[in-house]
Design an enzyme around this catalytic site. Structure first.
Site, PDB file in Angstrom:
ATOM      1  N   GLU A 152       3.687  12.115  -0.891  1.00 58.02           N
ATOM      2  CA  GLU A 152       2.995  11.451  -1.995  1.00 58.02           C
ATOM      3  C   GLU A 152       1.489  11.331  -1.760  1.00 58.02           C
ATOM      4  O   GLU A 152       1.012  11.326  -0.619  1.00 58.02           O
ATOM      5  CB  GLU A 152       3.613  10.079  -2.277  1.00 58.02           C
ATOM      6  N   CYS A 173      -5.832   8.866  -1.649  1.00 57.41           N
ATOM      7  CA  CYS A 173      -5.140   8.585  -0.388  1.00 57.41           C
ATOM      8  C   CYS A 173      -4.188   9.750  -0.107  1.00 57.41           C
ATOM      9  O   CYS A 173      -3.328  10.048  -0.928  1.00 57.41           O
ATOM     10  CB  CYS A 173      -4.377   7.273  -0.558  1.00 57.41           C
ATOM     11  N   CYS A 176       7.082   9.653   9.500  1.00 56.89           N
ATOM     12  CA  CYS A 176       6.198   9.190  10.566  1.00 56.89           C
ATOM     13  C   CYS A 176       7.030   8.735  11.753  1.00 56.89           C
ATOM     14  O   CYS A 176       8.041   8.054  11.577  1.00 56.89           O
ATOM     15  CB  CYS A 176       5.324   8.035  10.060  1.00 56.89           C
ATOM     16  N   CYS A 222       6.491   1.722  12.636  1.00 56.63           N
ATOM     17  CA  CYS A 222       6.099   0.311  12.534  1.00 56.63           C
ATOM     18  C   CYS A 222       7.167  -0.434  11.718  1.00 56.63           C
ATOM     19  O   CYS A 222       7.686   0.106  10.736  1.00 56.63           O
ATOM     20  CB  CYS A 222       4.735   0.181  11.869  1.00 56.63           C
ATOM     21  N   CYS A 264       6.812  -0.850   7.685  1.00 64.48           N
ATOM     22  CA  CYS A 264       6.299   0.239   6.851  1.00 64.48           C
ATOM     23  C   CYS A 264       7.414   1.088   6.245  1.00 64.48           C
ATOM     24  O   CYS A 264       8.396   1.395   6.914  1.00 64.48           O
ATOM     25  CB  CYS A 264       5.389   1.118   7.709  1.00 64.48           C
ATOM     26  N   CYS A 307       2.664   2.019   0.921  1.00 61.30           N
ATOM     27  CA  CYS A 307       2.661   3.277   1.642  1.00 61.30           C
ATOM     28  C   CYS A 307       4.069   3.860   1.803  1.00 61.30           C
ATOM     29  O   CYS A 307       4.935   3.257   2.419  1.00 61.30           O
ATOM     30  CB  CYS A 307       2.033   2.921   2.994  1.00 61.30           C
TER      31      CYS A 307
HETATM   32  N1  SAH Z   1      -0.392   5.782  10.067  1.00 61.43           N
HETATM   33  C1  SAH Z   1      -1.693   5.331   9.813  1.00 61.43           C
HETATM   34  C2  SAH Z   1      -2.157   5.619   8.405  1.00 61.43           C
HETATM   35  C3  SAH Z   1      -1.153   5.413   7.312  1.00 61.43           C
HETATM   36  S1  SAH Z   1      -0.593   3.759   7.042  1.00 61.43           S
HETATM   37  C4  SAH Z   1      -1.829   3.874  10.139  1.00 61.43           C
HETATM   38  O1  SAH Z   1      -0.819   3.206  10.368  1.00 61.43           O
HETATM   39  O2  SAH Z   1      -2.960   3.399  10.192  1.00 61.43           O
HETATM   40  C5  SAH Z   1      -1.973   3.075   6.152  1.00 61.43           C
HETATM   41  C6  SAH Z   1      -2.041   1.556   6.176  1.00 61.43           C
HETATM   42  O3  SAH Z   1      -1.032   0.985   5.347  1.00 61.43           O
HETATM   43  C7  SAH Z   1      -1.845   0.991   7.557  1.00 61.43           C
HETATM   44  O4  SAH Z   1      -2.801   0.017   7.882  1.00 61.43           O
HETATM   45  C8  SAH Z   1      -0.471   0.414   7.444  1.00 61.43           C
HETATM   46  O5  SAH Z   1      -0.252  -0.521   8.413  1.00 61.43           O
HETATM   47  C9  SAH Z   1      -0.442  -0.097   6.021  1.00 61.43           C
HETATM   48  N2  SAH Z   1       0.892  -0.406   5.523  1.00 61.43           N
HETATM   49  C10 SAH Z   1       2.077   0.126   5.884  1.00 61.43           C
HETATM   50  N3  SAH Z   1       3.103  -0.463   5.235  1.00 61.43           N
HETATM   51  C11 SAH Z   1       2.548  -1.416   4.439  1.00 61.43           C
HETATM   52  C12 SAH Z   1       3.087  -2.371   3.539  1.00 61.43           C
HETATM   53  N4  SAH Z   1       4.388  -2.455   3.314  1.00 61.43           N
HETATM   54  N5  SAH Z   1       2.218  -3.207   2.910  1.00 61.43           N
HETATM   55  C13 SAH Z   1       0.889  -3.108   3.106  1.00 61.43           C
HETATM   56  N6  SAH Z   1       0.321  -2.216   3.937  1.00 61.43           N
HETATM   57  C14 SAH Z   1       1.137  -1.379   4.612  1.00 61.43           C
HETATM   58 FE1  SF4 Z   2       3.419   5.390  10.538  1.00 56.20          FE
HETATM   59 FE2  SF4 Z   2       3.617   3.513   8.693  1.00 56.20          FE
HETATM   60 FE3  SF4 Z   2       3.082   2.833  11.210  1.00 56.20          FE
HETATM   61 FE4  SF4 Z   2       1.195   4.100   9.733  1.00 56.20          FE
HETATM   62  S1  SF4 Z   2       2.060   2.069   9.358  1.00 56.20           S
HETATM   63  S2  SF4 Z   2       1.821   4.556  11.838  1.00 56.20           S
HETATM   64  S3  SF4 Z   2       2.514   5.440   8.491  1.00 56.20           S
HETATM   65  S4  SF4 Z   2       4.986   3.797  10.471  1.00 56.20           S
END
Ligand code: SAH
Ligand code: SF4
Length: 357
Positions: free
Chosen positions: A92, A105, A112, A116, A119, A341
């Site tokens: 996406e 974006c 991934c 985390c 996420c 995301c």
């Molecule tokens: N993997 C990279 C870039 C993609 S994630 C990273 O983690 O930085 C981009 C941002 O979206 C990150 O700061 C991530 O922590 C945040 N993100 C992920 N899931 C989210 C959610 N459910 N609500 C708000 N932000 C979120």
């Molecule tokens: Fe991967 Fe989501 Fe963690 Fe970014 S926030 S590193 S996309 S698992």
């Protein structure tokens, strides 16, 4: 012979390739004009190229490998695109409207591996990296979508914050950045581009050594190791101390401000104590720090997390401000269209799986 995307080549790579294949060097300029300025959809549309050159390009390259599956438009003007890749994987891309311009974006990996706990993208492990061409094509598709509207709108900003960990796909990421920033192409200013990493410290050193002025954002989300490890398992490999050492190197080398992303999860990391710890952590280099407070977008699968209340968000913000830390709250875009995301993609995958049963 398998074809690759023409959008994956930097200008100098294309020049070298053309010369190697018996073409004149200046053809690269012509091809890039058609690709990035006139934005044609086929090699045959490149009118000033001779037939041989067109045939050569057609034999070796694809022009579009992304297929738009879904486009959702939100009431605030956010557009979310779901693309099918040539191998059937889906990714996406999001177009957002801000007062300062149009920001896209992009996704860098299919899934991934960082995993985390909050996420949606990490729900599915990575099946592969995107090529530079596939990342560039996301921007080109959105730019062509804008072109069709006929208002002369341009993608002015890029955030590498879609699905995937960009520093886990470093070489393709760098080529993508060079291509976007090239004045012979879309010419998007490096200062208008931001790459977000979950904190792969060894790559932060490498990124600092690159001669490109792209902004860096670090997803910090917690100010101490215990808490950070509990929500981001990458912290086991790269502790806050290791991360901060790489930050110091980056700041000494570039003197550029770093953005720290901090998702606010109710009763997890949103207390005054964490705000104080965060301020302490960043205090010594506060002049080159900006904290982006992100109200959590709920993800169905992560029911253990809730968004912090407005009051706690405000308090957290004030504590940081009171300690002299630059910060702001990022209220989401496209809240009515699965903004978090990786959310649209994970919903679509679930639908596909259900249809197979
Ligand atoms: N993997 C990279 C870039 C993609 S994630 C990273 O983690 O930085 C981009 C941002 O979206 C990150 O700061 C991530 O922590 C945040 N993100 C992920 N899931 C989210 C959610 N459910 N609500 C708000 N932000 C979120
Ligand atoms: Fe991967 Fe989501 Fe963690 Fe970014 S926030 S590193 S996309 S698992």
């Amino acid at each position: 012979m398998s074809k690759t995307s023409i959008y994956g080549l930097t200008f100098s790579e294309l020049q070298a390739w053309l010369v190697e294949h018996g073409q004149l060097r200046f053809r690269a300029q012509q091809v890039w004009d058609w690709l990035y300025k006139k934005r044609v959809d086929s090699f045959t549309g490149m009118k000033n190229l001779n037939k041989d050159c067109v045939e050569l390009l057609e034999t070796h390259f694809h022009m579009t490998t992304l297929e738009q599956e879904i486009r959702q438009e939100s009431s605030d003007g956010t557009n979310k695109f779901l693309f099918k890749l040539a191998d059937g994987n889906i990714i996406e891309t999001v177009l957002m409207r801000f007062h300062y311009g149009l920001s896209v974006c992009v996704t860098t990996q299919v899934g991934c591996n960082i995993g985390c706990s909050f996420c949606a993208s990490g729900l599915l492990t990575k099946s592969r990296d995107l090529t530079a061409g596939e990342i560039v094509e996301q921007i080109m598709h959105v730019q062509k979508f804008l072109d069709e509207k006929g208002k002369g709108e341009r993608v002015s900003h890029i955030v590498v914050m879609g699905i995937g960990e960009p520093f886990d796909n470093f070489d393709h990421l760098m080529n993508f950045l060079y291509i976007m920033n090239d004045s012979q192409g879309l010419n998007i200013g490096a200062r208008h581009i931001t790459v977000s990493t979950s904190g792969l410290a060894h790559k932060i050193y490498e990124f600092a050594d690159k001669d490109i002025q792209v902004n860096l954002a670090i997803s910090l989300h917690a100010p101490n190791n215990e808490l950070r490890t509990s929500i981001m398992k990458i912290n086991r490999a790269f502790s806050i101390e290791k991360l901060m050492e790489s930050v110091k190197y980056y700041l000494d080398k570039t003197n550029r401000r770093i953005t720290y992303e901090y998702i606010l999860l109710q009763d997890v990391n949103d207390h005054k104590q964490e705000a104080e710890q965060l301020a302490n952590l960043l205090y010594n280099h506060r002049h080159l720090a900006y904290v982006n407070l992100i109200p959590y977008n709920t993800v169905d699968e992560h029911i253990q997390y809730q968004r912090s209340t407005k009051e706690s968000i405000q308090k957290f913000y004030e504590t940081l401000k009171g300690r002299g830390i630059n910060c702001g709250v990022r209220w989401e875009q496209g809240a009515d269209i699965d903004a978090a995301c990786g959310q649209l993609r994970s919903k679509q995958l679930k639908k596909q799986q259900a249809a197979k049963k």
